[in-house]
Scaffold this motif. Structure first.
Motif, PDB file in Angstrom:
ATOM      1  N   LEU A 127       0.834  -1.210   0.000  1.00  0.00           N
ATOM      2  CA  LEU A 127       0.000   0.000   0.000  1.00  0.00           C
ATOM      3  C   LEU A 127       0.866   1.257   0.000  1.00  0.00           C
ATOM      4  N   LYS A 128       1.980   1.208   0.747  1.00  0.00           N
ATOM      5  CA  LYS A 128       2.897   2.343   0.789  1.00  0.00           C
ATOM      6  C   LYS A 128       3.563   2.552  -0.570  1.00  0.00           C
ATOM      7  N   MET A 129       4.014   1.463  -1.193  1.00  0.00           N
ATOM      8  CA  MET A 129       4.630   1.566  -2.519  1.00  0.00           C
ATOM      9  C   MET A 129       3.632   2.117  -3.530  1.00  0.00           C
ATOM     10  N   LEU A 130       2.392   1.657  -3.437  1.00  0.00           N
ATOM     11  CA  LEU A 130       1.360   2.124  -4.354  1.00  0.00           C
ATOM     12  C   LEU A 130       1.118   3.620  -4.189  1.00  0.00           C
ATOM     13  N   LYS A 131       1.067   4.071  -2.956  1.00  0.00           N
ATOM     14  CA  LYS A 131       0.820   5.493  -2.681  1.00  0.00           C
ATOM     15  C   LYS A 131       1.943   6.366  -3.226  1.00  0.00           C
ATOM     16  N   ASN A 132       3.181   5.882  -3.159  1.00  0.00           N
ATOM     17  CA  ASN A 132       4.332   6.719  -3.486  1.00  0.00           C
ATOM     18  C   ASN A 132       4.730   6.698  -4.965  1.00  0.00           C
ATOM     19  N   THR A 133       4.171   5.777  -5.739  1.00  0.00           N
ATOM     20  CA  THR A 133       4.603   5.683  -7.140  1.00  0.00           C
ATOM     21  C   THR A 133       3.788   6.591  -8.055  1.00  0.00           C
TER      22      THR A 133
END
Length: 294
Positions: A127-133
């Motif tokens: 979820l964090k990777m998704l938010k930051n990309t």
């Protein structure tokens, strides 16, 4: 209450008779439905439907879905669109704006939360990777990774290890589990196609999925929010032995349900998803959330 009707008997003929839609096998009537009780009509495989029946159904705003015997959507006969076109305009504007990636993330985020709930695993890193990309390819990569993780867990969820399921495969499905997954997804995809049209969306303008051929990319986007539920449903059918290997025919290295087993499956699928009031509310809630995002 209106119902969604499935015609699966091969070689039957569907006709209009007065205010009813009637199915005949040769000259014997096998089913009849008052048209004012039909919400949608799904026709599987080698079923003939007369033009008078089609015209009558369309006059009552009933969409007709033509599927292969294994459940692949071949076409939709629908009435002219009468829905609110504002959603379609919002969809187009979002597609050609910076919102495009944000909405693709919305669909993947919904899927991750569903996988997290099913597996019990902490997927906050995804979820964090998704938010930051800000990369479309990275969004696809994240979705692919969590899907692989999900199907690994699903493999262990299945009690019968002799079913032959190793991973998600289709075109053609090499085992009974993949065959039933494909059928389950395909019917729900067809159902969502109609829902998307009725709410004013273009089924082909997707954000996470990109159109190829006749693929309704937007419908596949929406599918991601429900794919975990559908997959778990298939697992429950096998784990409870409601569906077993004996329910399938194997031809040319692929599997499909036997005619009576298809009818059995449709009945429980219809009850648990297509006609279930609570699940219809979930679908309604999802589209309301999507409208806010757009």
């Amino acid at each position: 209450m209106k119902e969604i009707i499935f015609i699966t008997t091969q070689g039957c003929r569907v006709k209009r008779k007065d205010n009813q839609i009637v199915a005949f096998q040769e000259k014997e009537k096998i089913a009849s439905f008052p048209v004012n009780r039909i919400e949608k009509l799904f026709v599987f495989g080698n079923v003939e439907i007369t033009t008078s029946a089609v015209s009558f159904l369309l006059s009552r705003n009933v969409d007709i879905f033509l599927l292969s015997q294994t459940g692949k959507l071949k076409g939709v006969i629908t009435t002219p669109l009468k829905s609110n076109y504002n959603n379609r305009l919002k969809q187009f504007r979002a597609y050609f704006s910076e919102k495009n990636l944000y909405i693709a993330k919305f669909f993947v985020e919904k899927k991750i939360y569903q996988i997290q709930k099913f597996t019990g695993q902490d997927l906050s890193n995804y979820l964090k990777m998704l938010k930051n990309t800000d990369s479309y390819n990275q969004i696809l990569g994240i979705e692919g990774n969590v899907s692989a993780l999900f199907f690994d867990h699903f493999k262990e969820y299945l009690k019968d290890k002799d079913l032959g399921f190793e991973k998600r495969q289709y075109n053609p499905p090499p085992d009974p589990v993949n065959a039933l997954l494909s059928l389950t997804y395909s019917i729900f995809y067809s159902f969502l196609f109609s829902v998307a049209l009725s709410r004013g969306y273009d089924p082909y303008v997707g954000f996470l999925h990109r159109k190829r051929g006749t693929h309704a990319a937007f419908v596949s986007d929406v599918m991601e929010a429900f794919r975990v539920d559908l997959t778990k449903f298939v697992g429950i059918l096998f784990n409870s032995r409601f569906i077993t290997v004996e329910d399938f025919n194997q031809e040319n290295n692929t599997f499909h349900l036997k005619p009576d087993s298809l009818k059995k499956f449709i009945r429980i699928y219809h009850k648990n998803f297509i006609q279930d009031k609570d699940y219809k509310k979930q679908i309604e809630k999802f589209f309301l959330e999507l409208e806010e995002v757009l």
